[in-house]
Motif scaffolding. Sequence first.
Motif, short mmCIF file in Angstrom:
data_model
loop_
_atom_site.label_atom_id
_atom_site.label_comp_id
_atom_site.label_asym_id
_atom_site.label_seq_id
_atom_site.Cartn_x
_atom_site.Cartn_y
_atom_site.Cartn_z
N LYS A 2 0.81 -1.89 -0.28
CA LYS A 2 -0.03 0.25 0.33
C LYS A 2 0.89 0.89 0.14
CE LYS A 2 -3.77 -1.95 1.96
NZ LYS A 2 -4.70 -1.22 3.39
N THR A 6 -3.62 5.08 0.23
CA THR A 6 -3.88 4.12 0.74
C THR A 6 -3.98 4.17 2.09
OG1 THR A 6 -3.97 2.92 -1.53
CG2 THR A 6 -5.01 1.90 0.80
N LEU A 7 -2.83 3.90 2.93
CA LEU A 7 -2.81 3.96 4.75
C LEU A 7 -3.60 4.99 5.14
CD1 LEU A 7 1.21 3.20 4.38
CD2 LEU A 7 -1.17 1.41 5.03
N ASP A 10 -7.05 3.97 4.98
CA ASP A 10 -7.53 2.73 6.08
C ASP A 10 -7.09 3.21 7.42
OD1 ASP A 10 -7.40 0.87 3.73
OD2 ASP A 10 -5.20 0.60 3.98
N ARG A 11 -6.59 4.56 7.75
CA ARG A 11 -7.01 5.05 9.55
C ARG A 11 -8.17 5.80 9.63
NH1 ARG A 11 -0.57 7.08 7.68
NH2 ARG A 11 0.49 4.56 7.78
#
Length: 428
Positions: A2, A6-7, A10-11
């Motif tokens: 990732k 994207t990270l 996600d967070r």
Amino acid sequence: MKNVYTLALDRISFLIEEFDQIYISFSGGKDSGVLLNLYLDLIEKHNPDIRPIIFYMDYEIQYQETSAYVERTFTKLSQRADIYHICVPFKVSTCTSMYQSYWRPWDTDKRELWVRELPEHCYTKDDFDFYHDDMWDYDFQFLFGDWLHRKNNATKTCCLVGIRTQESYNRWRTIYSTKFATYKGKKWTSCMFEDIYNAYPIYDWKTTDIWTANGKFKWDYNHLYDLYYQAGVPLAKQRVASPFLCEARESLYLYKVIDPNTWGKMINRVNGVNFTAIYGGSHAMGRKKIVLPNGFTWKKYMYFLLDTLPEEAQLIYKQKLKVSISFWKNKGGALSEDTIKKLEARNIPMDIDKSYYNTQKRAVRMDYLDEIDIPEQREIPTYKRVCICILRNDYQCKYMGFAQTKDDRIRKMRVLIDYESLKSQLNG
């Protein structure tokens, strides 16, 4: 694998699942702007019922491009977001004067000197039960989260903060420090109050990632950065912050070029602004190479500089020096093996302990030196360091490595105690 985009999503998604109230700390800068757009895009696609909450501390004095960007953003979101546009006269540090260690934006006693008029629909000091005249800006920011948590009867509150570790060592410490509890072990979170957390979803982004995202998704941004670029300011130094902080001092002169109308009002607002704009990047204010006057040692020069200061400023530096001398003599500072070898090669007397706390460095006890010519000179206790702090009007002595003092912590605890007492009275 990732990428950082994207990270970050996600967070933020994780936080939306975990917290019933999320608000975004917005500054008008590039990082908080990208974080705001990430959050807005995400909830629009997957959580359209969420009403965004935006927290913005307005420091009165800022570039007109910053004001324009903030106004564009808030106008666009006025019908779909709760916006807390804060215009409060808290104390704000200034490094432009030896006579003035802080100033107050929106100070009603200086109404005739205001750089701008109060924005429409802003929140003032009368809107907050925890505000008092001795409050600093970071105290207000700290307590706002609890006020909002209580006001909205939230179960768990999270503030999204757009800081990145690439920006500074202090920001790196915010993420990797073990002093604060985290939320479910996420290192990019920190506990502020019970059930109230800060989260840093873009902590691992680089400056190039910020501008790539703005370009790729065609997000609006503060066009002050375009002017910075045209003025030749490197990407790493393009920041939006209160103009009188130590970190912004070297670029203060840009106001004269980029925003002359605002500049004309600034010079009457805070003591020493014009001098700092002219000499902020020179040896006259502790920048570049500082030349020791003939016939002086750095220790003697330090006392000469102290004698030129107002009594209150003298006491601040003398107390910092007293604490630092005692610290290095009795407890010792953390130095690497490589630095220790350089000191040994120069026959510097010192006592060396084993490892220092949880680091690979070692505790070294030593007396203050006049100066030392090694790349790590900023880490070594010297009177030259003190002179640099004085010349920079660095009242907090950050150049000497001082962080928040015991007095600062006591003052913050007193604020919290007073606030808890007020809450009890209101709830009683």
